[in-house]
Design a protein around this motif. Structure first.
Motif, PDB file in Angstrom:
ATOM      1  N   HIS A  93     -20.556  90.999 -44.456  1.00 25.91           N
ATOM      2  CA  HIS A  93     -20.449  91.487 -43.254  1.00 25.91           C
ATOM      3  C   HIS A  93     -21.242  92.590 -42.836  1.00 25.91           C
ATOM      4  O   HIS A  93     -21.890  92.566 -41.588  1.00 25.91           O
ATOM      5  N   LEU A 131     -24.719  91.718 -41.561  1.00 25.82           N
ATOM      6  CA  LEU A 131     -24.779  91.308 -40.157  1.00 25.82           C
ATOM      7  C   LEU A 131     -24.925  92.352 -39.357  1.00 25.82           C
ATOM      8  O   LEU A 131     -25.832  92.095 -38.528  1.00 25.82           O
ATOM      9  N   TRP A 132     -24.002  93.252 -39.392  1.00 25.32           N
ATOM     10  CA  TRP A 132     -24.257  94.140 -38.261  1.00 25.32           C
ATOM     11  C   TRP A 132     -25.208  95.188 -38.351  1.00 25.32           C
ATOM     12  O   TRP A 132     -25.945  95.989 -37.408  1.00 25.32           O
ATOM     13  N   SER A 178     -16.655  89.177 -40.536  1.00 27.08           N
ATOM     14  CA  SER A 178     -16.818  88.617 -39.384  1.00 27.08           C
ATOM     15  C   SER A 178     -16.613  86.987 -39.626  1.00 27.08           C
ATOM     16  O   SER A 178     -17.292  86.705 -40.731  1.00 27.08           O
ATOM     17  N   LEU A 196     -18.325  83.688 -37.916  1.00 27.68           N
ATOM     18  CA  LEU A 196     -19.339  83.430 -37.069  1.00 27.68           C
ATOM     19  C   LEU A 196     -19.267  81.855 -36.772  1.00 27.68           C
ATOM     20  O   LEU A 196     -19.223  80.816 -37.636  1.00 27.68           O
ATOM     21  N   GLN A 245     -12.080  79.350 -31.849  1.00 31.80           N
ATOM     22  CA  GLN A 245     -12.182  80.723 -31.885  1.00 31.80           C
ATOM     23  C   GLN A 245     -10.595  81.454 -31.590  1.00 31.80           C
ATOM     24  O   GLN A 245     -10.297  82.408 -32.203  1.00 31.80           O
ATOM     25  N   HIS A 273     -20.497  88.345 -28.554  1.00 33.24           N
ATOM     26  CA  HIS A 273     -21.593  87.455 -28.322  1.00 33.24           C
ATOM     27  C   HIS A 273     -23.028  88.179 -28.552  1.00 33.24           C
ATOM     28  O   HIS A 273     -23.546  88.804 -27.332  1.00 33.24           O
ATOM     29  N   SER A 312     -25.739  86.378 -29.391  1.00 36.08           N
ATOM     30  CA  SER A 312     -26.741  85.530 -29.155  1.00 36.08           C
ATOM     31  C   SER A 312     -27.672  85.664 -28.030  1.00 36.08           C
ATOM     32  O   SER A 312     -26.911  85.973 -26.887  1.00 36.08           O
ATOM     33  N   VAL A 324     -29.915  85.619 -38.799  1.00 40.12           N
ATOM     34  CA  VAL A 324     -28.778  85.134 -39.168  1.00 40.12           C
ATOM     35  C   VAL A 324     -29.157  83.586 -40.012  1.00 40.12           C
ATOM     36  O   VAL A 324     -28.385  83.592 -41.174  1.00 40.12           O
ATOM     37  N   LEU A 379     -25.470  79.409 -33.002  1.00 40.18           N
ATOM     38  CA  LEU A 379     -24.715  80.301 -32.667  1.00 40.18           C
ATOM     39  C   LEU A 379     -24.069  80.584 -31.641  1.00 40.18           C
ATOM     40  O   LEU A 379     -24.741  80.565 -30.515  1.00 40.18           O
ATOM     41  N   GLN A 387     -19.110  85.657 -32.467  1.00 42.18           N
ATOM     42  CA  GLN A 387     -18.959  86.342 -33.702  1.00 42.18           C
ATOM     43  C   GLN A 387     -17.568  87.014 -33.702  1.00 42.18           C
ATOM     44  O   GLN A 387     -17.268  87.811 -32.805  1.00 42.18           O
ATOM     45  N   VAL A 420     -15.031  89.605 -35.222  1.00 40.96           N
ATOM     46  CA  VAL A 420     -15.093  90.717 -35.844  1.00 40.96           C
ATOM     47  C   VAL A 420     -13.459  90.815 -36.499  1.00 40.96           C
ATOM     48  O   VAL A 420     -12.689  90.872 -35.516  1.00 40.96           O
TER      49      VAL A 420
END
Length: 207
Positions: A65, A68-69, A101, A103, A137, A155, A157, A164, A176, A179, A181
C-alpha cells in the motif's frame, strides 16, 4: 434472516453509514482475512450486465500500500506546480497513512468478449462495465464501514496506470478505474449537505 423478513430500512441504514473518511491510520479493527472475505464476497455478488463479471480488484496492504502512494507522489510531483505541491504532498501522505488500498479495474477482454457475443449492444458494454465497477466500489466501501473501518475513494488514473500494472504484473487488459483507501478511523466524516430532492427526483403515476 430470510429475504421475506428483511426490510429495505436495513439497507438504507447501511447506505447512510457509509461516509468519506480522510483521517485514517494503519490500525485495522478486523483481521486482513476478513477484508479478503469482504472483497471476495462483493466480487461474487455485484451485478453485471449479461453476467459479464468484468470487474477486477487488487488489494494492497502494508508495504505494498505504501508503495502505491509513493509512486503516486512521484508521478504527481512531475506535473504539479511548486506552489501547489505542499497541499498535494499532504493529501498523498494522508492516503499513505492508511492501512490499505483496494484498486478497482475493468477487464477489457471481458468487455470485448461480450461485444463479440452481442454485437447489437457493443457500444453499451463499456458503460455497463463502469456501472458494475461502481456498484462494487460502493458495496465494498459500505462493507468496510460496517466492519468499523474508514475509507475514501480516489481517482488517479491514468497518471499511475502504467506503473501500477508493471509493479504488480497485472494483465494489460485490466484498466484501472478507482482506488479505495481504507484503514482505522483517526477522525470522523464532516457534515453532509443534500440538494433538494424535488430537484433530483421525479415521480409519475399512481399505484
Amino acid at each position: 434472516m430470510s429475504a421475506a423478513k428483511m426490510s429495505a430500512d436495513a439497507l438504507l441504514q447501511m447506505a447512510k453509514t457509509r461516509r468519506t473518511i480522510y483521517a485514517l491510520n494503519k490500525t485495522l479493527p478486523v483481521p486482513a482475512a476478513r477484508i479478503q472475505e469482504l472483497v471476495h464476497q462483493t466480487t461474487l455478488h455485484t451485478p453485471s450486465s449479461f453476467n459479464s463479471q468484468s470487474s477486477r480488484v487488487v488489494v494492497l496492504l502494508g508495504a505494498e500500500h505504501d508503495k502505491l502512494w509513493d509512486m503516486a507522489a512521484e508521478a504527481l510531483r512531475a506535473v504539479v506546480p511548486d506552489d501547489r505541491w505542499p497541499a498535494t504532498a499532504d493529501r498523498i501522505a494522508g492516503f499513505k497513512a492508511a492501512a490499505g488500498s483496494a484498486l478497482f479495474f475493468t477487464d477489457d477482454d471481458a468487455v470485448k468478449e461480450m461485444q463479440a457475443k452481442f454485437p447489437t449492444y457493443a457500444d453499451r458494454f463499456g458503460p455497463w462495465a463502469d456501472q458494475s465497477n461502481g456498484m462494487q466500489q460502493w458495496l465494498l466501501w459500505t462493507a468496510l464501514e460496517l466492519e468499523g473501518l474508514g475509507a475514501n475513494l480516489q481517482h488517479y488514473s491514468p497518471l499511475i496506470d502504467q506503473k501500477v500494472a508493471a509493479t504488480w504484473k497485472l494483465p494489460v487488459s485490466w484498466k484501472l478505474n478507482a482506488q479505495l483507501v481504507f484503514g482505522g478511523k483517526a477522525g470522523e466524516a464532516g457534515e453532509k449537505q443534500f440538494k433538494p430532492l424535488d430537484e433530483r427526483v421525479k415521480f409519475f403515476g399512481k399505484a
